[in-house]
Design an enzyme around this catalytic site. Structure first.
Site, mmCIF file in Angstrom:
data_model
loop_
_atom_site.group_PDB
_atom_site.id
_atom_site.type_symbol
_atom_site.label_atom_id
_atom_site.label_comp_id
_atom_site.label_asym_id
_atom_site.label_seq_id
_atom_site.Cartn_x
_atom_site.Cartn_y
_atom_site.Cartn_z
ATOM 1 N N LYS A 176 0.895 -2.474 -7.897
ATOM 2 C CA LYS A 176 2.200 -2.549 -8.575
ATOM 3 C C LYS A 176 3.018 -3.762 -8.142
ATOM 4 O O LYS A 176 3.610 -4.426 -8.966
ATOM 5 C CB LYS A 176 2.973 -1.263 -8.333
ATOM 6 C CG LYS A 176 4.300 -1.181 -9.070
ATOM 7 C CD LYS A 176 4.115 -1.121 -10.567
ATOM 8 C CE LYS A 176 5.424 -1.169 -11.324
ATOM 9 N NZ LYS A 176 5.225 -1.581 -12.719
ATOM 10 N N GLU A 232 3.735 -12.508 -22.887
ATOM 11 C CA GLU A 232 3.872 -11.165 -22.330
ATOM 12 C C GLU A 232 2.887 -10.208 -23.016
ATOM 13 O O GLU A 232 2.238 -9.389 -22.356
ATOM 14 C CB GLU A 232 5.327 -10.692 -22.482
ATOM 15 C CG GLU A 232 5.611 -9.263 -22.057
ATOM 16 C CD GLU A 232 5.272 -8.970 -20.603
ATOM 17 O OE1 GLU A 232 5.025 -9.898 -19.824
ATOM 18 O OE2 GLU A 232 5.237 -7.775 -20.247
ATOM 19 N N CYS A 243 0.892 -1.157 0.000
ATOM 20 C CA CYS A 243 0.000 0.000 0.000
ATOM 21 C C CYS A 243 0.932 1.209 0.000
ATOM 22 O O CYS A 243 2.128 1.065 0.174
ATOM 23 C CB CYS A 243 -0.858 0.048 1.264
ATOM 24 S SG CYS A 243 -1.928 -1.382 1.485
ATOM 25 N N ASN A 297 1.298 -0.964 6.396
ATOM 26 C CA ASN A 297 1.504 -1.929 5.306
ATOM 27 C C ASN A 297 1.925 -3.212 5.969
ATOM 28 O O ASN A 297 2.850 -3.187 6.766
ATOM 29 C CB ASN A 297 2.700 -1.528 4.430
ATOM 30 C CG ASN A 297 2.325 -0.592 3.345
ATOM 31 O OD1 ASN A 297 1.160 -0.295 3.160
ATOM 32 N ND2 ASN A 297 3.316 -0.107 2.637
ATOM 33 N N GLY A 298 1.327 -4.304 5.609
ATOM 34 C CA GLY A 298 1.751 -5.560 6.201
ATOM 35 C C GLY A 298 0.554 -6.428 6.506
ATOM 36 O O GLY A 298 -0.534 -6.224 5.950
ATOM 37 N N HIS A 310 -4.043 -28.027 -31.434
ATOM 38 C CA HIS A 310 -4.371 -29.093 -30.492
ATOM 39 C C HIS A 310 -5.524 -28.681 -29.584
ATOM 40 O O HIS A 310 -5.536 -29.010 -28.397
ATOM 41 C CB HIS A 310 -3.131 -29.460 -29.672
ATOM 42 C CG HIS A 310 -2.010 -29.987 -30.516
ATOM 43 N ND1 HIS A 310 -2.034 -31.254 -31.075
ATOM 44 C CD2 HIS A 310 -0.861 -29.409 -30.952
ATOM 45 C CE1 HIS A 310 -0.932 -31.441 -31.792
ATOM 46 N NE2 HIS A 310 -0.217 -30.329 -31.740
ATOM 47 N N ARG A 313 0.747 1.835 -5.810
ATOM 48 C CA ARG A 313 0.907 0.708 -4.893
ATOM 49 C C ARG A 313 -0.434 0.142 -4.435
ATOM 50 O O ARG A 313 -0.491 -0.939 -3.849
ATOM 51 C CB ARG A 313 1.719 1.154 -3.679
ATOM 52 C CG ARG A 313 3.122 1.566 -4.038
ATOM 53 C CD ARG A 313 3.818 2.172 -2.855
ATOM 54 N NE ARG A 313 4.036 1.211 -1.791
ATOM 55 C CZ ARG A 313 5.134 0.478 -1.651
ATOM 56 N NH1 ARG A 313 6.105 0.585 -2.517
ATOM 57 N NH2 ARG A 313 5.275 -0.359 -0.646
ATOM 58 N N LYS A 319 -0.264 -8.074 -21.362
ATOM 59 C CA LYS A 319 -0.477 -6.624 -21.492
ATOM 60 C C LYS A 319 -1.915 -6.342 -21.928
ATOM 61 O O LYS A 319 -2.565 -5.452 -21.392
ATOM 62 C CB LYS A 319 0.495 -5.994 -22.508
ATOM 63 C CG LYS A 319 1.943 -5.979 -22.097
ATOM 64 C CD LYS A 319 2.282 -4.928 -21.053
ATOM 65 C CE LYS A 319 2.329 -5.494 -19.661
ATOM 66 N NZ LYS A 319 3.518 -6.198 -19.227
ATOM 67 N N TRP A 369 -4.504 -1.187 -0.890
ATOM 68 C CA TRP A 369 -4.842 -2.341 -1.744
ATOM 69 C C TRP A 369 -5.391 -3.378 -0.782
ATOM 70 O O TRP A 369 -4.663 -3.963 0.021
ATOM 71 C CB TRP A 369 -3.602 -2.853 -2.462
ATOM 72 C CG TRP A 369 -3.900 -3.907 -3.479
ATOM 73 C CD1 TRP A 369 -4.611 -3.760 -4.625
ATOM 74 C CD2 TRP A 369 -3.476 -5.267 -3.460
ATOM 75 N NE1 TRP A 369 -4.669 -4.947 -5.318
ATOM 76 C CE2 TRP A 369 -3.970 -5.888 -4.630
ATOM 77 C CE3 TRP A 369 -2.721 -6.045 -2.571
ATOM 78 C CZ2 TRP A 369 -3.753 -7.230 -4.926
ATOM 79 C CZ3 TRP A 369 -2.498 -7.367 -2.877
ATOM 80 C CH2 TRP A 369 -3.008 -7.949 -4.043
ATOM 81 N N GLU A 415 -4.352 -7.083 -18.889
ATOM 82 C CA GLU A 415 -4.376 -6.210 -17.718
ATOM 83 C C GLU A 415 -4.675 -4.752 -18.081
ATOM 84 O O GLU A 415 -5.354 -4.061 -17.330
ATOM 85 C CB GLU A 415 -3.089 -6.318 -16.907
ATOM 86 C CG GLU A 415 -1.858 -5.901 -17.642
ATOM 87 C CD GLU A 415 -0.575 -6.135 -16.853
ATOM 88 O OE1 GLU A 415 -0.585 -6.136 -15.629
ATOM 89 O OE2 GLU A 415 0.475 -6.287 -17.509
#
Ligand code: F6R
Length: 615
Positions: free
Chosen positions: A610, A488, A14, A119-120, A511, A39, A492, A93, A495
């Site tokens: 992040k 990758e 956070c 935070n934690g 397949h 964050r 992108k 978050w 998200e």
């Protein structure tokens, strides 16, 4: 070998900010929170001490909080809405407790005289809550953080009192606390990073450097177990009751590094920074004849007997590129693994190398993988963008990526820096014979230019990305070293543009996934002219026969492709092993413009943060 094993566990990420000084704290805190919002951004709040503690909170972004405060005070007044020059703030978050105003930090004790941002995770918050309830404490939120406020209410605000309260907490934390009647912010850390920014006649607190950037001339990191008392004039740090000093770092980047610099989004800015980032990450590390110098000293007597590359998300895709690149240089066993799926490694000697790839250095699964590998006797090497991170503290050695701060939640420039870091490592450990080495070195040194040329193709990529906004599903296919590029690129699109894109190995499409192909399912094929090209062409022809529109990303003008692909993008050519760099840039731009056309919140995609510091 350097580094200590650090036994932190889960560390939700956070943003934290704190201010003490002569200025109005509210605007300082809101600006600081805005800069660390990447964050976490589901809710936020501030607490300001002005005789008594006042709080303001909002669900959503810092701008929503700003607007709520302005509304409450009458936008026209322009006065500091929550007056005072001592305050703390948080952008969240959510982990324990849904995103809501009640669960937003700061959290207060029963009396309203203690305010905490955190935070934690308080792993024993259920028993602590029961115990505190039995002693008459009443809880307002569902969060684990609130127990810390109540414990501090009982123990008081002296450093000893704070240590006593925190001794009851299991799990990692970084906290900033206001106590009514004090002129200080109390800050403590165990396992989650927190810094103190040093200003002139004022001091700041932050979860990371952007929080303190515009006012601090220097900053210091607290160590695990530190408790700091931060006033406008002084910072006093205690460790196990003893006064200690911590090294002051100088802030060598300015607010412009965390501004959008004229771009509409951080992601676009960071995509365009990539030529410079490649130059920085390669600078002084590779000579024209291909001799590589890394941040770590390689001891030829302890060369790897086997290598594991570990990372999550984009970093795991970089690890896969690394695996293929290394396999082209050596017969040594090399394996890329998703850190979140890796099983505890078997006990081995230092001939087993685990290379931990992580932009933030804080991803819980990658930090755990580093710790497990180290316990199993591996030599552990971190490739990271944050030198003072948990991974660097855990690993024996670190190679710093030098990509600069990445603000957009979706990675771009740090992915390219990870690729470059792995290329350098490969060439350092397994230098080819002189001619091919010179050739690879020349191509690597020219990559910034190739990326610049790829960026110059923005208008075509914008058109394609915008067109993809109409699709509900898409496939991105690649082969060999560009299979991870497909993964990758798909990540992108998912998200940033909320497009369900699947990265697939081209040979696997028939397949099963063929059943999904049709005119509404575009397929992007990554097909540079290397030894995978012919097989890619076959795959593309098969896709074409099923009626799916094809966008071919290649590096040559090619008649057969023109006849089957709806669009052909001719990217700048480079060495086959380096094509993932150029391909990634094209896909980043397409995903960006797709997201723009769909009106997505590009820099802050829903439900993400992040760094993922939870398991
Ligand atoms: C995707 C993205 C994530 C990260 C992943 C690992 O755009 O940013 O997938 O790559 O969370 O993060 P780090 O590299 O910080 O360990």
């Amino acid at each position: 070998m350097r580094g200590v094993v650090n036994d932190t566990k889960e560390k939700p990420v956070c943003g934290i900010a704190g201010y003490v000084g002569p200025a109005d704290a509210l605007p300082v805190l809101l600006n600081a929170l805005h800069r660390v919002e990447y964050r976490g951004y589901d809710s936020c709040g501030v607490a300001i001490l002005n005789g008594r503690i006042e709080t303001a909170k909002a669900v959503g972004y810092v701008d929503d909080l700003r607007a709520a405060i302005e509304d409450a005070n009458g936008a026209a007044s322009g006065a500091a809405a929550v007056p005072g020059s001592l305050g703390i703030g948080h952008t969240r978050w959510a982990t324990v407790g849904s995103p809501s105003k009640l669960n937003a930090h700061p959290h207060l004790d029963c009396t309203g005289r203690v305010a905490v941002v955190h935070n934690g995770s308080v792993e024993n918050h259920y028993p602590l809550r029961e115990e505190l309830r039995a002693r008459g404490h009443r809880f307002r939120s569902e969060t684990d953080t609130e127990v810390i406020a109540h414990l501090l209410e009982e123990s008081g605000g002296s450093p000893d009192g704070v240590a006593e309260a925190l001794a009851r907490v299991h799990g990692p934390y970084a906290i900033a606390v206001l106590f009514e009647g004090s002129d200080a912010i109390t800050v403590a850390r165990r396992g989650s990073p927190i810094i103190i920014g040093l200003g002139h006649g004022e001091n700041m607190v932050g979860s990371d450097v952007p929080a303190v950037l515009d006012r601090a001339h220097g900053f210091l990191h607290l160590e695990d177990g530190d408790i700091a008392t931060v006033t406008a004039a002084n910072v006093e740090i205690r460790h196990r009751g003893e006064l200690v000093r911590r090294r002051v770092h100088h802030v060598n980047w300015g607010p412009e590094d965390v501004d959008k610099g004229g771009y509409a989004h951080f992601l676009l800015k960071e995509i365009h920074e990539q030529p410079r980032v490649l130059r920085d990450t390669l600078a002084g590390r590779i000579t024209t004849d291909g001799r590589v110098t890394l941040d770590l000293k390689l001891d030829r007597r302890t060369m790897p007997e086997e290598l594991f590359f570990l990372g999550c998300g984009s970093a795991s895709h970089a690890a896969m590129v690394g695996e293929t690149f290394f396999a082209s240089l050596t017969d040594t066993r090399v394996q890329a693994l998703e850190a979140s799926e890796a099983v505890r490694p078997k006990r081995r000697g230092p001939g087993a190398w685990s290379v931990l790839v992580s932009q933030s250095g804080e991803t819980a699964d990658t930090v755990d993988a580093a710790r497990d590998a180290r316990r199993a006797g591996h030599f552990t090497l971190a490739l990271t963008n944050v030198p003072e991170s948990s991974i660097t503290r855990t690993a024996h050695a670190t190679h710093h990526l030098r990509a600069g701060q990445e603000i957009s939640v979706a990675s771009s420039k740090t992915y390219l820096a990870q690729l470059a870091g792995l290329y350098l490592l490969g060439l350092a450990l397994y230098p080819p014979a002189e001619r091919p080495r010179r050739k690879l070195a020349a191509a690597l040194r020219k990559l910034p230019e190739a990326v610049q040329q790829a960026l110059a193709m923005s208008p075509q990529l914008e058109q394609l990305g915008t067109r993809l906004a109409a699709a509900e599903h898409a496939f991105i296919i690649g082969k060999g070293i560009n299979y991870p590029t497909a993964l990758e690129g798909a990540l992108k699109f998912k998200e940033v543009a909320y497009l369900h894109a699947e990265g697939y190995a081209s040979g696997e499409l028939k397949h099963g996934p063929f059943a999904l192909l049709g005119p509404d399912t575009p397929v992007i094929a990554i097909m540079p002219r290397d030894d995978t090209y012919d097989r890619m062409l076959v795959a593309v022809e098969e896709v074409h026969s099923r009626g799916a529109p094809i966008i071919a990303l290649t590096d040559c003008d090619n008649a057969e492709l023109q006849s089957i692909a709806q669009s052909v993008v001719c990217l700048p050519p480079t060495e086959p092993m380096f094509t993932p760099v150029v391909g990634a840039v094209a896909l980043q731009l397409m995903a960006y413009y797709c997201a723009l056309a769909k009106g997505c919140p590009i820099d802050r995609p829903r439900n993400l943060a992040k760094s993922v510091t939870v398991h």
